[in-house]
Design a protein around this motif. Sequence first.
Motif, PDB file in Angstrom:
ATOM      1  N   LEU A   1       0.840  -1.202   0.000  1.00 14.28           N
ATOM      2  CA  LEU A   1       0.000   0.000   0.000  1.00 14.28           C
ATOM      3  C   LEU A   1       0.874   1.250   0.000  1.00 14.28           C
TER       4      LEU A   1
ATOM      5  N   PHE B   1       2.329   1.795  -3.433  1.00 18.41           N
ATOM      6  CA  PHE B   1       1.302   2.319  -4.335  1.00 18.41           C
ATOM      7  C   PHE B   1       1.084   3.802  -4.065  1.00 18.41           C
TER       8      PHE B   1
ATOM      9  N   HIS C   1      -6.587   3.516  -2.960  1.00 18.37           N
ATOM     10  CA  HIS C   1      -7.211   2.338  -3.560  1.00 18.37           C
ATOM     11  C   HIS C   1      -8.664   2.272  -3.102  1.00 18.37           C
TER      12      HIS C   1
ATOM     13  N   TRP D   1      -8.374  -1.746  -0.436  1.00 14.66           N
ATOM     14  CA  TRP D   1      -7.201  -2.617  -0.337  1.00 14.66           C
ATOM     15  C   TRP D   1      -7.425  -3.587   0.798  1.00 14.66           C
TER      16      TRP D   1
ATOM     17  N   ASN E   1      -8.770  -8.275  -2.521  1.00 18.20           N
ATOM     18  CA  ASN E   1      -8.306  -7.547  -3.708  1.00 18.20           C
ATOM     19  C   ASN E   1      -6.789  -7.654  -3.833  1.00 18.20           C
TER      20      ASN E   1
ATOM     21  N   MET F   1      -1.786  -5.741  -6.071  1.00 17.28           N
ATOM     22  CA  MET F   1      -3.091  -5.137  -5.800  1.00 17.28           C
ATOM     23  C   MET F   1      -3.942  -5.259  -7.064  1.00 17.28           C
TER      24      MET F   1
ATOM     25  N   PHE G   1      -9.268  -1.767  -8.926  1.00 14.38           N
ATOM     26  CA  PHE G   1      -9.075  -0.339  -8.660  1.00 14.38           C
ATOM     27  C   PHE G   1     -10.312   0.500  -8.989  1.00 14.38           C
TER      28      PHE G   1
ATOM     29  N   ALA H   1     -10.715   3.592  -6.772  1.00 18.54           N
ATOM     30  CA  ALA H   1      -9.530   4.436  -6.567  1.00 18.54           C
ATOM     31  C   ALA H   1      -9.850   5.904  -6.848  1.00 18.54           C
TER      32      ALA H   1
ATOM     33  N   ASP I   1      -6.997   5.649   3.478  1.00 18.80           N
ATOM     34  CA  ASP I   1      -6.811   4.365   2.811  1.00 18.80           C
ATOM     35  C   ASP I   1      -6.174   3.339   3.743  1.00 18.80           C
TER      36      ASP I   1
ATOM     37  N   SER J   1      -7.558  -0.335   5.061  1.00 13.79           N
ATOM     38  CA  SER J   1      -6.727  -1.518   4.833  1.00 13.79           C
ATOM     39  C   SER J   1      -6.428  -2.242   6.137  1.00 13.79           C
TER      40      SER J   1
END
Length: 173
Positions: free
Chosen positions: A28, A31, A51, A54, A58, A69, A72, A75, A83, A87
């Motif tokens: 994460l 990303f 995302h 997440w 996924n 990942m 999306f 997103a 986020d 998560s």
Amino acid sequence: MLSFIPGSVPDDLGYYTDAQIRMAAALLRGFHDATTTMPSVREGGFEVVCHNDWAPTNTVFQADEPSAMIDFDTARPGERLWDAGYSAFTWLDLGNDDYSADEQIRRLDVFAHGYGWPECTVARLAVYALARQTALAASTRARGKSEIADWAAGCADWTALNIVERLLPTGYS
């Protein structure tokens, strides 16, 4: 770019090891870091692209490790901790009373260290996880998905009473 990634994707939430949680948080973070210079992020005054879903469901796992990942469709530019809170909620199954509060606080610490960003503390992660649980309960209830809404609301209640109140005993209002 659309491509096939070999591996397996879990059907549901469950128990993940410390190593898997650390790897998920690091994915994460990677990303998020990769999105900081995107025009929609910079011009909109946001931190990153989130995302927004997440979760283990996924994630492509290879050799029992989170490696990619996927999915999306939700997103959008936003805030890292928004986020990360969601998560942490899903990767830790936060709100599942099969885990003690002490164990979930410890696992929040594993996630926070895996994410590796100074602002991502256990307390802040817990507050954002609670906000995401509450938001999920409200949004799914508004769409008539009462089973998911009830589950998310129950998770939020558990998180508020067992995690957030312990980490921020004077309240979080």
